[in-house]
Structures are given as structure tokens and as C-alpha cells.
Motif scaffolding. Structure first.
Motif, PDB file in Angstrom:
ATOM      1  N   HIS A  98       0.672  -1.110   0.310  1.00 38.43           N
ATOM      2  CA  HIS A  98      -0.275  -0.006   0.208  1.00 38.43           C
ATOM      3  C   HIS A  98       0.926   0.941   0.063  1.00 38.43           C
ATOM      4  CE1 HIS A  98      -3.805  -2.484   0.496  1.00 38.43           C
ATOM      5  NE2 HIS A  98      -4.399  -1.482   1.194  1.00 38.43           N
ATOM      6  N   LEU A  99       2.012   1.281   0.709  1.00 40.85           N
ATOM      7  CA  LEU A  99       2.846   2.296   1.030  1.00 40.85           C
ATOM      8  C   LEU A  99       3.591   2.527  -0.573  1.00 40.85           C
ATOM      9  CD1 LEU A  99       3.791   4.657   3.232  1.00 40.85           C
ATOM     10  CD2 LEU A  99       5.582   3.211   3.152  1.00 40.85           C
ATOM     11  N   TYR A 100       3.907   1.623  -0.675  1.00 39.45           N
ATOM     12  CA  TYR A 100       4.673   2.083  -2.096  1.00 39.45           C
ATOM     13  C   TYR A 100       3.854   1.995  -3.413  1.00 39.45           C
ATOM     14  CZ  TYR A 100       7.390  -0.210  -5.887  1.00 39.45           C
ATOM     15  OH  TYR A 100       7.925  -0.225  -7.121  1.00 39.45           O
ATOM     16  N   ALA A 348       8.911 -10.464  -2.208  1.00 41.84           N
ATOM     17  CA  ALA A 348       7.937  -8.842  -1.941  1.00 41.84           C
ATOM     18  C   ALA A 348       9.356  -7.612  -2.306  1.00 41.84           C
ATOM     19  CB  ALA A 348       7.505  -8.766  -1.069  1.00 41.84           C
ATOM     20  N   LEU A 349      10.649  -8.140  -1.933  1.00 41.97           N
ATOM     21  CA  LEU A 349      11.508  -7.345  -2.376  1.00 41.97           C
ATOM     22  C   LEU A 349      11.776  -7.044  -3.845  1.00 41.97           C
ATOM     23  CD1 LEU A 349      13.797  -5.630  -0.799  1.00 41.97           C
ATOM     24  CD2 LEU A 349      15.604  -7.252  -0.629  1.00 41.97           C
ATOM     25  N   LEU A 350      12.374  -8.048  -4.217  1.00 40.40           N
ATOM     26  CA  LEU A 350      12.794  -7.867  -5.805  1.00 40.40           C
ATOM     27  C   LEU A 350      11.217  -7.570  -6.394  1.00 40.40           C
ATOM     28  CD1 LEU A 350      14.092 -12.058  -5.598  1.00 40.40           C
ATOM     29  CD2 LEU A 350      15.158  -9.984  -5.753  1.00 40.40           C
ATOM     30  N   PHE A 351      10.301  -7.776  -6.546  1.00 39.93           N
ATOM     31  CA  PHE A 351       8.770  -7.399  -7.247  1.00 39.93           C
ATOM     32  C   PHE A 351       9.412  -6.243  -7.123  1.00 39.93           C
ATOM     33  CE2 PHE A 351       6.761 -11.410  -7.787  1.00 39.93           C
ATOM     34  CZ  PHE A 351       6.551 -11.629  -9.131  1.00 39.93           C
ATOM     35  N   LEU A 352       9.276  -5.539  -5.589  1.00 44.12           N
ATOM     36  CA  LEU A 352       9.026  -4.263  -5.895  1.00 44.12           C
ATOM     37  C   LEU A 352      10.561  -3.290  -6.486  1.00 44.12           C
ATOM     38  CD1 LEU A 352       7.009  -3.704  -2.202  1.00 44.12           C
ATOM     39  CD2 LEU A 352       6.538  -3.376  -4.250  1.00 44.12           C
ATOM     40  N   GLY A 353      11.255  -4.913  -6.295  1.00 43.70           N
ATOM     41  CA  GLY A 353      12.304  -2.984  -5.944  1.00 43.70           C
ATOM     42  C   GLY A 353      12.441  -3.940  -8.367  1.00 43.70           C
ATOM     43  N   ALA A 354      11.587  -4.298  -8.811  1.00 46.51           N
ATOM     44  CA  ALA A 354      11.243  -4.740 -10.156  1.00 46.51           C
ATOM     45  C   ALA A 354      11.183  -3.544 -10.470  1.00 46.51           C
ATOM     46  CB  ALA A 354      10.977  -5.722 -10.288  1.00 46.51           C
ATOM     47  N   GLY A 355       9.746  -3.131  -9.944  1.00 47.52           N
ATOM     48  CA  GLY A 355       8.754  -1.746 -10.020  1.00 47.52           C
ATOM     49  C   GLY A 355       9.482  -0.678  -9.671  1.00 47.52           C
ATOM     50  N   ILE A 377      20.235   4.103 -10.063  1.00 51.90           N
ATOM     51  CA  ILE A 377      19.468   3.782  -9.222  1.00 51.90           C
ATOM     52  C   ILE A 377      20.135   3.277  -8.047  1.00 51.90           C
ATOM     53  CG2 ILE A 377      17.759   3.819 -10.371  1.00 51.90           C
ATOM     54  CD1 ILE A 377      17.052   1.693 -11.197  1.00 51.90           C
ATOM     55  N   PRO A 378      21.338   3.393  -7.353  1.00 48.78           N
ATOM     56  CA  PRO A 378      22.156   2.703  -6.237  1.00 48.78           C
ATOM     57  C   PRO A 378      21.493   2.094  -5.140  1.00 48.78           C
ATOM     58  CG  PRO A 378      21.986   4.878  -6.437  1.00 48.78           C
ATOM     59  CD  PRO A 378      21.043   5.014  -6.877  1.00 48.78           C
ATOM     60  N   ILE A 379      20.661   2.535  -4.850  1.00 50.34           N
ATOM     61  CA  ILE A 379      19.457   2.203  -3.204  1.00 50.34           C
ATOM     62  C   ILE A 379      18.381   0.959  -4.031  1.00 50.34           C
ATOM     63  CG2 ILE A 379      17.653   2.766  -1.648  1.00 50.34           C
ATOM     64  CD1 ILE A 379      18.374   5.256  -2.345  1.00 50.34           C
ATOM     65  N   THR A 380      18.227   0.976  -4.948  1.00 48.42           N
ATOM     66  CA  THR A 380      17.499   0.238  -5.578  1.00 48.42           C
ATOM     67  C   THR A 380      18.979  -0.687  -5.894  1.00 48.42           C
ATOM     68  OG1 THR A 380      16.222   1.894  -6.905  1.00 48.42           O
ATOM     69  CG2 THR A 380      15.716  -0.660  -7.642  1.00 48.42           C
ATOM     70  N   LEU A 489      11.179  -0.997   0.845  1.00 51.48           N
ATOM     71  CA  LEU A 489      12.789  -1.951   0.278  1.00 51.48           C
ATOM     72  C   LEU A 489      12.777  -1.662   0.906  1.00 51.48           C
ATOM     73  CD1 LEU A 489      13.299  -0.365  -3.998  1.00 51.48           C
ATOM     74  CD2 LEU A 489      11.162  -2.176  -2.964  1.00 51.48           C
ATOM     75  N   ILE A 490      13.643  -0.708   1.793  1.00 51.71           N
ATOM     76  CA  ILE A 490      14.480  -1.058   3.568  1.00 51.71           C
ATOM     77  C   ILE A 490      14.382  -1.951   4.443  1.00 51.71           C
ATOM     78  CG2 ILE A 490      15.694   0.317   4.862  1.00 51.71           C
ATOM     79  CD1 ILE A 490      15.803   3.039   2.986  1.00 51.71           C
TER      80      ILE A 490
END
Length: 664
Positions: A98-100, A348-355, A377-380, A489-490
Motif C-alpha cells: 500500500h505504501l509503495y 516482495a523485495l524483488l518484485f517491488l525492486g523490479a517496480g 539507481i544505487p539504492i534500488t 524496500l529497506i
């Protein structure tokens, strides 16, 4: 508190769904997200109280739902450790999604509807995991299916999104048909659908026979196989997996929600919840192991050659679900649930990172058009690297503890069960394949240059996550996502790093009994957790060795010698196209089921309904009436001599009848 956890998402759905237009998009986002964050906080409190405290099993009854003869079904919330684990997984991932989505969907005109659907999905999933009987679980099960249909087809202007939503709905109905039959059999055998009654009756059902389909079967075997059929559909297992990659047509946050921790894990949860039944059906557990091992290997092979960044991760999900079912099949129910728990964080991290990558590339999803993004995009980049380390089982990450434990359990069980040996071999091979395609994704996306990224093999068309506005692929500099997208992501990266060693002892270690408190059933002959400690030490190093092998191969083929993959694909076109086309399952199913179904539908429609029923029924009768009236109306010519002639004919006919046969 338990009632609030379940029904706050429903409240958010009504607010955003009914009053979203009046409130506006921003209030809808904030209200639904705030309610989900509150649910997540309450779920963690429940997890600590139930799993690590001394809170007993609680089943608060909300109301009576169905009462018919001997069938009595209550709305009740079963809160034990298994429920608490699922509450944490569902609400944590959903609240972060939701937040993302506040950042990811900020350009979409239908944000209120989107957040309403997200909340509805979460409510249905919470109803599923808190169910105290099979019918209530089936209600949540079908609710999740409905909400996933709405979310996958959210961009209904796209024909591909509509087709993917329908495909997911139909394929899941196949599995749900088996699940429903399984529920019927359970009620027929036990006279109840309540878990307490069913579990108490389960030992007495061992070796009981049932006459069905014209043959005599072991009652628990046929029952558990039907129940597992539902799990195969919902968790996208081999043969009922075809809907999963197409579901990528939905927005990326939907992919994270459906494929990380919620809908696809419902089948794993169901088998774990019904472990007292499956323990009485060794043959069914054998099938679970074989299907799980096959899925782990099959999906991993397809992930090797996919070029859509979301589809690679989707097939990874399918493969990891296979691991979970191998664990369940060999009797390691806590191991399967533990991998479900850790997998939720890094997937979930990988999917949201892909987003975040797609957002940076202005909705480009084809990895061949990416490259060199780690500096932009270093953080991603670092978040996705952490997710990849956890997925591949890098030492001391979450996946290292859960996935390696499943492989060890399969080896320990292989001494007694041949199917477990098959599961062990398939999961070991899948571990190497997983490492290769995961690092392939990282190298193609974040290393090299965008000019060279397209040199990888493949003929699949580029895919785009279309937000309903103009795309300008490649005409701007990629940029890091806003913090509203990076914070989830974090948080997930932290879980992907620490969830393994933090909870290993509780899920299947020394604190097993005090943590689970009987929520998972271990039969008297099930000594798997003890046997895992007696396997040779080298077995524990096999998954790590496969992980390193996959990394080295991917590094060589995509960093050291970038053209290697293309040359291998060109030299083996049959194998490459076989994998690229997903083992041709869509084509096979289209030939065997889809086309015959359409042909049969047209036959019943055009011939049966149109020509026979309507043609000989109402349409035919009305047509004949029209024919008669069209002929009769010709008699009304308007000329007097026509009418006089008709009268003479009538008089002549009457006199003739009178003279010949009228009076004697």
C-alpha cells in the motif's frame, strides 16, 4: 484485537470503494494505507503474544453463519501460531505494498479503485488464514480469487490484462472444483467442517475405504488429493501454473502482493493447516512431494531465458512454491511454513525492486533494454542485490536457513521414501538454476551498458508496465524512486537479512514445541526434524555449492564474456525455444482444452440454441405465424369483385357440402 486485524482492511475497502470519488485519490490512499499499517502493528503484537508468549488457542465466534440439520457453521477466528505467522506475513507485505503504491501509482487516474481492491484482497486473505472451518476458509479462498481477478485486470483497457485476469480466474476454478469436492468428502466422512472436529476424527479415518468413481479408494488419500488439487491451482503448481506469469499484466505492486506472500501461499497454508488429515494419507503426501519437486525444477528452467524482469521473478516464485510443497510432502510442515515466511520478505523485495527499476526506466520491463543502472539507481540496486542473495541462499540470509533446510529434510526423508529422493534431486538442481537466473537478472539490469544489454539472446517482445500515459522509453535519464517507494524496500531488505537466523530456532529448532503449541501436527512416525540432524555434514554444503556454481556461470556469461549466452542459444535453438515458450504448455492447453471448449460452446450456441431450440421453438413458431399472415393478408386486396368472387366460391362450397354429405 483479532477482529480489528481482519475487518479494518474491509473498512478501508468500503471507504475507498464507495466514497473514493467524493474523498479523492489522496485521502483514499492515506486511509487504506493507515489502516493496513495499524493491522500490521497489531499482527506483530499477536505474533509475539501467541508464538512467544503463553496465549492459548483462541476461537472467538463472531456469529452463526449456517445452521441446517447437522451442519452448523460459525463465523469464528482461529488464532494459533500458524494463524499468527500468516497474519504477520499478509499484513506486513500488504501494508508495505500500500505504501509503495502511493508512489508507484501516483500518475494513475483510478487510484481510489486500486487501493480499494488492495484492501479487499487483504481482507479476503485474512479471512482465509483465520478461518476455523473449511467453509469459511473456502469463502476467503474464493474472495482472494475474485480480488486477484480485479487486480490483475485493473488496467481493463488493455486486452492482454483482461485475458490474463480471465485466465487466472478460470485456471483457479479448476483447482477450486477439487477443493470443493474435498470439503464435501470431509463432511461426509466426519459429519463436520469444523477443524477441531475434523482433526479429532482424522486418526480414526486411516485405512478407511470409500467407493467413488466406480472404484474403491482409500478415503483419506482421495480426500487429500482433492484438497491438494485446490492448492495446486492457487499456488500455481505444475499443470495448473499457467496463470501465474500472465498475471504480470497487473501493476507491479499487485505482482508483489499476489506472488510474494499472499494468494500463491494460500495453498501452502491450507496443506499445513490440514496436516492432521495429510498425515493419514502417505500416498497423497507422495504426490505433494513429486508435484513440488517437479514445479521447483520446471519453473526454474523457464526462468533461465525470460527477458521480462517481472516474469523472471514470477517463475522464481513458482519454483520456490515447489520447495515449500516438497517440505510439506516429506512431513516438514514447519519447514514449508518457515520458507513461506522468509520468502515473503525477499520475494516482495524483488518484485517491488523490479517496480522501482521499471519506474526508473519509464515503464520498460525488457531486461535487454536495460543495463548499467547500478550507478543511476544505487539504492534500488543494493536492495535487489540483498533480495537476490536471500533468494539464492547466500549464507546467513533468510533463504539460506529456510531453503537449505528443505533440501536437507528431503535428503533425510529419502532414506524411507523414494519420492523424497526425487524431491531432493529436483530442489538441488533448482538451487543452481535459481542462482543463475537471479544473478542473470542483476547483471543484465544493473551492469554493462544499455547499448550492450540488448546483445543477450531472446526473441520475446519487449513488455511495458503501462500506466495509461505516453511512454518514452529510453529518451530520459533513469532516476531513483521517491522515498515512499524506497522505504518499503529497506524494510523488506532488513527482513530478508535477519528473518532466517532470528526465527530458525522457533520454527524448526529447539523451541519448536513451545512456539507452535500444536498448531502443526506431527504424526507419531514423523521424526523428520530429528533425522535432519543425523544426515552427513556434506549435504548441508550442497545448496551453497550450487549457489556458487550458478553465480560463477552467470558472471562469466554476462560480465566476463557477454556474448556467450547468445552463442549457446543459437547453437541450441530447440532447447532454447522450448524453454522460452514455457515448455509449450499454453499451446498444448489451447489445443486440448481451449479450442474444444470454444468449439463446443459455438455448437451449443449456434446449432443447439440457435437452430434447434430457437429455430423449432419461439423463433420457429413466430416465423410460421408470419408466413401464414403474409399469405392471408394478400386476400385483403380492396377490390369488390375479389370479395364477390370469394363469396360465390363460399356459397358454392356450402351448397356442395349440403348436397353431398350434409343432410340425408
Amino acid at each position: 484485537m483479532y477482529t480489528a486485524i481482519v475487518f479494518l482492511p474491509l473498512l478501508g475497502f468500503f471507504i475507498a470503494g464507495v466514497f473514493g470519488r467524493q474523498l479523492g485519490a489522496r485521502p483514499s490512499e492515506l486511509i487504506t494505507t493507515g489502516l493496513l499499517l495499524l493491522c500490521a502493528a497489531l499482527s506483530w503484537i499477536t505474533f509475539i503474544q501467541v508464538g512467544f508468549g503463553h496465549a492459548p488457542l483462541q476461537v472467538p465466534v463472531l456469529s452463526t453463519w449456517i445452521s441446517s440439520g447437522s451442519l452448523k457453521i460459525d463465523w469464528a477466528l482461529r488464532v494459533d501460531t500458524l494463524t499468527a505467522v500468516m497474519l504477520v506475513v499478509v499484513t506486513t507485505v500488504s501494508s508495505l505494498v500500500h505504501l509503495y503504491s502511493i508512489g508507484y501509482m501516483h500518475e494513475d487516474a483510478s487510484r481510489s479503485r486500486f487501493f480499494a481492491y488492495l484492501s479487499l484482497f487483504t481482507f479476503a486473505m485474512l479471512m482465509l488464514v483465520t478461518a476455523d472451518n473449511l467453509v469459511q476458509m473456502f469463502f476467503g479462498w474464493e474472495g482472494v480469487g475474485l480480488a486477484s481477478y480485479l487486480l490483475i485486470g485493473f488496467w481493463y483497457e488493455k486486452p492482454s490484462a483482461n485475458a490474463a485476469a480471465i485466465k487466472a480466474f478460470v485456471v483457479n476454478r479448476v483447482g477450486d472444483f477439487g477443493f470443493a469436492l474435498g470439503i464435501f468428502l470431509v463432511f461426509w466422512l466426519t459429519g463436520s467442517v469444523s477443524f477441531d472436529v475434523i482433526f479429532a476424527a482424522a486418526p480414526g479415518l486411516a485405512n478407511k475405504s470409500i467407493h467413488v468413481f466406480g472404484s474403491t479408494w482409500d478415503a483419506m488419500t482421495i480426500t487429500c488429493l482433492l484438497l491438494f488439487m485446490g492448492a495446486m491451482g492457487k499456488s500455481a503448481q505444475f499443470l495448473l501454473h499457467t496463470w501465474l506469469p500472465d498475471a504480470m499484466e497487473g501493476p507491479t505492486p499487485v505482482s508483489a502482493l499476489i506472488h510474494a506472500a499472499t494468494m500463491v501461499t494460500a495453498g501452502v497454508f491450507m496443506v499445513a493447516r490440514l496436516s492432521p488429515l495429510f498425515e493419514q494419507a502417505p500416498a497423497a503426501l507422495t504426490v505433494v512431494t513429486i508435484v513440488g519437486g517437479t514445479t521447483a525444477f520446471f519453473a526454474a528452467t523457464i526462468g533461465l531465458v525470460q527477458n521480462d524482469i517481472k516474469r523472471v521473478i514470477a517463475y522464481s516464485t513458482c519454483s520456490q512454491l515447489g520447495y515449500m510443497f516438497v517440505a510439506l510432502g516429506v512431513g516438514g510442515y514447519s519447514l514449508g511454513v518457515f520458507h513461506l515466511f522468509t520468502h515473503a520478505f525477499f520475494k516482495a523485495l524483488l518484485f517491488l525492486g523490479a517496480g522501482s527499476v521499471i519506474h526508473a526506466m519509464h515503464h520498460e520491463q525488457d531486461m535487454r533494454n536495460m543495463g548499467g543502472l547500478r550507478k543511476e539507481i544505487p539504492i534500488t540496486f543494493w536492495m535487489m542485490t540483498i533480495g537476490t542473495l536471500a533468494l539464492t541462499g547466500f549464507p546467513f540470509t533468510a533463504g539460506y536457513y529456510s531453503k537449505d533446510a528443505i533440501i536437507e529434510a528431503a535428503y533425510a526423508s529419502a532414506l524411507h521414501h523414494p519420492a523424497a529422493a526425487y524431491g531432493f534431486v529436483m530442489t538441488v538442481i533448482a538451487a543452481g538454476l535459481t542462482s543463475f537466473y537471479s544473478w542473470r537478472l542483476v547483471f543484465m539490469t544493473f551492469f554493462g551498458t544499455r547499448a550492450s544489454a540488448g546483445h543477450d539472446h531472446g526473441h520475446a517482445h519487449a513488455a511495458h508496465d503501462d500506466h495509461g500515459h505516453d511512454d518514452h522509453h529510453g529518451d530520459h535519464t533513469p532516476h531513483e524512486s521517491p522515498w515512499v517507494m524506497l522505504i518499503p524496500l529497506i524494510v523488506l531488505a532488513f527482513g530478508a537479512l535477519v528473518a532466517g537466523f532470528a526465527f530458525e530456532g522457533s520454527f524448526f529448532g529447539h523451541h519448536y514445541d513451545e512456539f507452535w503449541k500444536g498448531a502443526l501436527f506431527q504424526g507419531k512416525d514423523n521424526h523428520l526434524l530429528h533425522e535432519m540432524h543425523e544426515i552427513p555434514s556434506y549435504v548441508g554444503y550442497i545448496p551453497t555449492g550450487m549457489m556458487v556454481t550458478g553465480f560463477v556461470l552467470a558472471y562469466f556469461m554476462y560480465i566476463v564474456a557477454p556474448g556467450t549466452a547468445g552463442r549457446i542459444a543459437a547453437a541450441n535453438p530447440i532447447i532454447y525455444n522450448f524453454l522460452l515458450n514455457k515448455w509449450y504448455f499454453d499451446e498444448i492447453y489451447d489445443f486440448l482444452f481451449v479450442r474444444p471448449a470454444f468449439w463446443l460452446g459455438r455448437l451449443f450456441w449456434k446449432t443447439g440454441d440457435g437452430k434447434i431450440i430457437d429455430g423449432m421453438g419461439p423463433d420457429g413458431v413466430s416465423a410460421r405465424v408470419l408466413d401464414v399472415t403474409q399469405r392471408v393478408v394478400r386476400l385483403q386486396s380492396g377490390y369488390v369483385y375479389h370479395y364477390a368472387f370469394a363469396m360465390l366460391i363460399g356459397v358454392a362450397a356450402f351448397i356442395s357440402w349440403y348436397l353431398v354429405g350434409g343432410v340425408h
